[in-house]
Design an enzyme around this catalytic site. Sequence first.
Site, short mmCIF file in Angstrom:
data_model
loop_
_atom_site.label_atom_id
_atom_site.label_comp_id
_atom_site.label_asym_id
_atom_site.label_seq_id
_atom_site.Cartn_x
_atom_site.Cartn_y
_atom_site.Cartn_z
N TYR A 168 -1.89 -0.93 10.36
CA TYR A 168 -2.07 -1.32 8.95
C TYR A 168 -0.85 -0.90 8.14
O TYR A 168 -0.29 -1.70 7.37
CB TYR A 168 -3.34 -0.67 8.40
CG TYR A 168 -3.57 -0.93 6.92
CD1 TYR A 168 -4.11 -2.14 6.49
CD2 TYR A 168 -3.24 0.03 5.96
CE1 TYR A 168 -4.32 -2.39 5.14
CE2 TYR A 168 -3.45 -0.22 4.61
CZ TYR A 168 -3.99 -1.42 4.20
OH TYR A 168 -4.19 -1.68 2.86
N SER A 218 0.86 -1.20 0.00
CA SER A 218 0.00 0.00 0.00
C SER A 218 0.89 1.24 0.00
O SER A 218 2.03 1.19 0.48
CB SER A 218 -0.87 0.00 1.27
OG SER A 218 -1.50 1.26 1.44
N1 LIG Z 1 -8.57 -0.70 -1.61
C1 LIG Z 1 -7.52 0.06 -1.39
O1 LIG Z 1 -7.61 1.31 -1.40
C2 LIG Z 1 -6.18 -0.56 -1.14
C3 LIG Z 1 -5.06 0.28 -1.12
C4 LIG Z 1 -3.82 -0.26 -0.87
C5 LIG Z 1 -3.70 -1.62 -0.65
N2 LIG Z 1 -4.80 -2.42 -0.66
C6 LIG Z 1 -4.60 -3.85 -0.40
O2 LIG Z 1 -5.19 -4.58 -1.44
C7 LIG Z 1 -5.50 -5.89 -0.98
C8 LIG Z 1 -6.90 -6.24 -1.44
O3 LIG Z 1 -7.83 -5.42 -0.77
P1 LIG Z 1 -9.13 -4.82 -1.46
O4 LIG Z 1 -8.98 -3.37 -1.46
O5 LIG Z 1 -9.41 -5.51 -2.73
O6 LIG Z 1 -10.22 -5.15 -0.33
P2 LIG Z 1 -11.42 -6.20 -0.24
O7 LIG Z 1 -12.38 -5.99 -1.33
O8 LIG Z 1 -11.89 -6.11 1.17
O9 LIG Z 1 -10.68 -7.59 -0.46
C9 LIG Z 1 -9.94 -8.25 0.55
C10 LIG Z 1 -9.84 -9.71 0.19
O10 LIG Z 1 -9.05 -10.38 1.18
C11 LIG Z 1 -9.73 -11.56 1.58
N3 LIG Z 1 -9.36 -11.91 2.94
C12 LIG Z 1 -9.43 -11.14 4.04
N4 LIG Z 1 -9.02 -11.83 5.11
C13 LIG Z 1 -8.69 -13.07 4.67
C14 LIG Z 1 -8.21 -14.25 5.29
N5 LIG Z 1 -7.99 -14.31 6.62
N6 LIG Z 1 -7.97 -15.33 4.53
C15 LIG Z 1 -8.20 -15.31 3.21
N7 LIG Z 1 -8.65 -14.22 2.56
C16 LIG Z 1 -8.90 -13.13 3.29
C17 LIG Z 1 -11.22 -11.22 1.44
O11 LIG Z 1 -11.96 -12.40 1.23
P3 LIG Z 1 -12.82 -13.20 2.31
O12 LIG Z 1 -13.42 -12.20 3.23
O13 LIG Z 1 -13.80 -13.93 1.46
O14 LIG Z 1 -11.85 -14.12 2.98
C18 LIG Z 1 -11.19 -10.40 0.16
O15 LIG Z 1 -11.24 -11.26 -0.95
C19 LIG Z 1 -5.33 -5.84 0.54
O16 LIG Z 1 -4.09 -6.44 0.88
C20 LIG Z 1 -5.31 -4.37 0.84
O17 LIG Z 1 -4.58 -4.08 2.01
C21 LIG Z 1 -6.04 -1.91 -0.91
#
Ligand SMILES: NC(=O)c1ccc[n+]([C@@H]2O[C@H](COP(=O)([O-])OP(=O)(O)OC[C@H]3O[C@@H](n4cnc5c(N)ncnc54)[C@H](OP(=O)(O)O)[C@@H]3O)[C@@H](O)[C@H]2O)c1
Length: 245
Positions: free
Chosen positions: A155, A142
Amino acid sequence: MSAPIDKVVVITGASSGIGEATAECLAAAGARVMLVARRADRMEALARRIEGAGGVAAFCVADVSDSAAMRRVADATVAAFRRIDVLVNNAGVMSISPLSDLKVEDWDSMIDINVKGPLYAMAAVLPVMLRQKSGHIINVASTLGHRVNGGATIYAATKAALLAISEGFRQEIGPDIRSTVISPGAVTSELHDGIADPALRERIAAAYEKALPAMAVANAILYAIAQPADVGINEIVIRPTSQNY
Ligand SMILES: NC(=O)c1ccc[n+]([C@@H]2O[C@H](COP(=O)([O-])OP(=O)(O)OC[C@H]3O[C@@H](n4cnc5c(N)ncnc54)[C@H](OP(=O)(O)O)[C@@H]3O)[C@@H](O)[C@H]2O)c1
């Protein structure tokens, strides 16, 4: 049109957001994808969608913070597709709150899912990649891993850890296995749905008014994967042009 991506890719956190978009993007480019997350219904629907579009997908229900479960994911992937070319360590949670709230359980779960999870997945796939003498680990960090924002301290620490792990891995592992860390800024997803603190929710909502679509990150991941084997795209930072941190 570019050549198809003839690779087997394991994607954690594939049930929503960036992981879901990455699965669709890579499968459309020719990769066979193994979807990993906890919500089976979401992955089943995604796998059906991918197959309906002519792609190849399987899914595995697993919690990334369970090392034995991640070993089962690696075994299931090899059983289904015979190899593992790429691991996209994308699963993550952002249960942020001010440090003074002492939400120690949230700190634990962020460390377990965002740091130990990627390590367990790496440990599960690395023996396969070493045997193949090829592979690629992509960690989703991130912009907060590069610059801390108060309120999201733990985080940010988990994402800074991923930057360190990715660079150390690159230096240690040698030329056959590639390392990429991608640091997205604001991206539309379900990541913030669980934030309880009203002030933080408001701050995040303002910061995400011009968030990028998840597919923008997926395209950057595809770019890193599609390079020739001796080209390492080691670090990517991708943020909305309007984001100033
Ligand atoms: N969105 C942003 O602005 C942003 C910015 C920087 C970085 N990121 C990073 O991008 C990545 C994806 O996030 P996103 O933004 O796409 O959010 P999201 O839509 O909430 O997706 C998160 C994913 O992680 C899975 N997950 C969470 N806990 C888990 C566990 N214990 N075991 C297996 N799977 C798990 C969730 O699936 P289940 O709940 O079905 O397990 C979901 O598929 C993350 O690492 C986040 O930190 C996001």
